[in-house]
Design a protein around this motif. Sequence first.
Motif, PDB file in Angstrom:
ATOM      1  N   GLN A 151       0.820  -1.208   0.000  1.00  0.00           N
ATOM      2  CA  GLN A 151       0.000   0.000   0.000  1.00  0.00           C
ATOM      3  C   GLN A 151       0.857   1.262   0.000  1.00  0.00           C
ATOM      4  O   GLN A 151       0.435   2.311  -0.479  1.00  0.00           O
ATOM      5  N   VAL A 509     -19.131   7.528  -3.464  1.00  0.00           N
ATOM      6  CA  VAL A 509     -18.380   7.480  -2.219  1.00  0.00           C
ATOM      7  C   VAL A 509     -18.390   8.843  -1.561  1.00  0.00           C
ATOM      8  O   VAL A 509     -18.552   9.888  -2.225  1.00  0.00           O
ATOM      9  N   ASP A 512     -14.652  10.283   2.742  1.00  0.00           N
ATOM     10  CA  ASP A 512     -13.756   9.303   3.373  1.00  0.00           C
ATOM     11  C   ASP A 512     -13.592   8.058   2.514  1.00  0.00           C
ATOM     12  O   ASP A 512     -13.041   7.057   2.970  1.00  0.00           O
ATOM     13  N   LEU A 513     -14.077   8.115   1.227  1.00  0.00           N
ATOM     14  CA  LEU A 513     -13.976   7.026   0.252  1.00  0.00           C
ATOM     15  C   LEU A 513     -14.769   5.784   0.657  1.00  0.00           C
ATOM     16  O   LEU A 513     -14.525   4.695   0.153  1.00  0.00           O
ATOM     17  N   ARG A 514     -15.698   5.937   1.595  1.00  0.00           N
ATOM     18  CA  ARG A 514     -16.571   4.810   1.919  1.00  0.00           C
ATOM     19  C   ARG A 514     -17.817   4.872   1.028  1.00  0.00           C
ATOM     20  O   ARG A 514     -18.363   5.945   0.759  1.00  0.00           O
ATOM     21  N   GLN A 536     -18.169   0.172   2.937  1.00  0.00           N
ATOM     22  CA  GLN A 536     -16.806  -0.307   2.764  1.00  0.00           C
ATOM     23  C   GLN A 536     -15.932   0.772   2.104  1.00  0.00           C
ATOM     24  O   GLN A 536     -16.413   1.592   1.324  1.00  0.00           O
ATOM     25  N   HIS A 537     -14.656   0.748   2.427  1.00  0.00           N
ATOM     26  CA  HIS A 537     -13.688   1.643   1.776  1.00  0.00           C
ATOM     27  C   HIS A 537     -13.464   1.152   0.349  1.00  0.00           C
ATOM     28  O   HIS A 537     -13.144  -0.012   0.142  1.00  0.00           O
ATOM     29  N   LEU A 538     -13.669   2.045  -0.620  1.00  0.00           N
ATOM     30  CA  LEU A 538     -13.601   1.635  -2.031  1.00  0.00           C
ATOM     31  C   LEU A 538     -12.262   0.986  -2.380  1.00  0.00           C
ATOM     32  O   LEU A 538     -12.218  -0.016  -3.088  1.00  0.00           O
ATOM     33  N   ASN A 540     -10.383  -0.731  -0.595  1.00  0.00           N
ATOM     34  CA  ASN A 540     -10.173  -2.023   0.071  1.00  0.00           C
ATOM     35  C   ASN A 540     -11.049  -3.123  -0.510  1.00  0.00           C
ATOM     36  O   ASN A 540     -10.999  -4.257  -0.053  1.00  0.00           O
ATOM     37  N   ARG A 551      -6.775   5.785  -6.766  1.00  0.00           N
ATOM     38  CA  ARG A 551      -6.436   6.590  -5.583  1.00  0.00           C
ATOM     39  C   ARG A 551      -6.198   8.050  -5.964  1.00  0.00           C
ATOM     40  O   ARG A 551      -6.757   8.976  -5.370  1.00  0.00           O
ATOM     41  N   TRP A 555      -8.457  11.389  -5.193  1.00  0.00           N
ATOM     42  CA  TRP A 555      -7.852  12.446  -4.391  1.00  0.00           C
ATOM     43  C   TRP A 555      -7.996  13.793  -5.090  1.00  0.00           C
ATOM     44  O   TRP A 555      -8.299  14.808  -4.450  1.00  0.00           O
TER      45      TRP A 555
END
Length: 607
Positions: A151, A509, A512-514, A536-538, A540, A551, A555
């Motif tokens: 990561q 999302v 927080d990307l959830r 869920q976090h995208l 992950n 990512r 961002w």
Amino acid sequence: MPENATLEALLRYLKDERGFDFTGYKRASLTRRVMRRMAAVGASSFEEYHDYLLVHPLEFTALFNTILINVTSFFRDVAAWRYLADKIVPDLIAVRVGQPIRVWSAGCASGEEAYSLSMVLAEALGLDELRERVKIYATDVDEEALNYARQGSYTEVEVDAVPPALREKYLEQVGQRFVFRKELRRAVIFGRNDLVQDAPISHVDILACRNTLMYFNAETQSQILSRFHFALRPDGVLFLGKAEMLLTHAAQFRPVELRSRFFRKVPVEVRDRRFLLPQGMDPGAGAELARLRQAALMAALSAQVVLDGRNNVALVNHRATEVFRITTRDVGRPFQDLELSYRPVELRTHVEEAVTTRRPVFLRDVRWSRGGRTEATYDVHITPLADQSGRLGVMITFDDVTPFRQLHKDLEIANLQLETAYEELQSTNEELETTNEELQSTVEELETTNEELQSTNEELETMNEELQSMNDELHVTNEALEEGQEEIGRLNAFMTAVLGSLTSGIAVVGDDLRIMAWNATAEELWGVRTDEALGQHLLNLDIGLPVDELRQPLWNQLTGDGAEPERLVLPAVNRRGRPLQVKVTVSRLSADSEEPSGAIVVMDPAG
């Protein structure tokens, strides 16, 4: 059964069932760590703990983490890293001008050491040269630690040891974590490797294995160091930890800087790049090994021609005989007398260049057609052969790259098709933008309704004393509230219907990307149900799409750097295991304020 026998039985079980070979570890430290887990689960003997592992497979993870420790940090032992940056790396770059540089971080744990190496090399070469020339292989036996390392994301405490100038240059803060720039992450290749059982990585310039050997017994250390000796190039450098020495291995390594634990490989044969002899093989089997090498050269899939020190043909393998019609009668003849020396490409000058500079010469895309056969494309490698006494000759290798060049042509055709598909995607995106405007309007209506409900609530508080006399009016007000809730329900159903009717996979999302929304097309594409995806976090999600590539676009949209939606095409595998290209559009999701409150990810399979 004696205690040491039950421990050995447990170690054999771990090796046979899980592929972790701890039999070479020092028994004193190994026993302490296993007993620590025994105390945690209430086992009073190794045999009882063995039975516990049979019934509780999740205990394996806790046991391996306890044994492997995985203690590491960025730039641990600052003086040693300073010597690496000031002396070892500059000397290496001066020798490897324009050539690839290979580094191996053995026992990398959670990756701090590997990323420290990448920063040192990036400072010496620059990011462009790092991307083009450097490969850092980071290996460990702990898959959980490797997954964390891939990561490239660390907490503020973990990156505290990184100098502020390097942290600002090579890391980006995302929320509460610090993420390495993609140029550094792409230079590091993480993979599982057991130093005791697996084959070593070869042709390594710098091999860092810090504070790992000390956990093994003397016999296992000797085996691992022999593998390290084979892995390194003749002038390669071994970088050990502060607690490790090589006093009994002077025949293999000599100290470069003993205080910082840098050692240089000592070549022990005329041809250092040799086969590793299996353990127990009679050293007198050299003649048989020579015949084996001869047979390997003759059977090689690449066409190979070896010239002696006078540029006479010394050896031709079977593939070269088949492709270039060179026979045994040509062995011993001057190379310049062969047609191969000037056709399909002038090789004589390149052979002379390799001999003069003592560096390999590479010729790309050499086309060859003879006797009406289909034209083939070769990459030609001209490698000077020498030992400590001087020049031996030259080896010319012809690698058939015809299939790869055909793939390149097919890729160009595919790119044209993708451009057409991209135009269709733009049209779809315009429709999505229209839908987004409608959703924005719906949100504004919901906010207006909410303000009206707040106003009604204030009136109810003011009229609390007159509640008995105005009971009928309160009943009417309650009915209005229920109608408002029904309206909200209808609006939610409308939004769900809109998302469900789209033929593209949609994921909405938050900042927080959830995941806040996940439509039916996304379910069908990736095999993840809505109730599994929500919350869920995208990044992950375990789906066939390489979500880590999203990512940076996410961002950009969340921070406001991306004013326009970002589009990219990613290779993926759908829920049926079929490969496909997915066109992904990432756009910002905003309320009535200018700040983005989330993002919309549109996933459109290209076929």
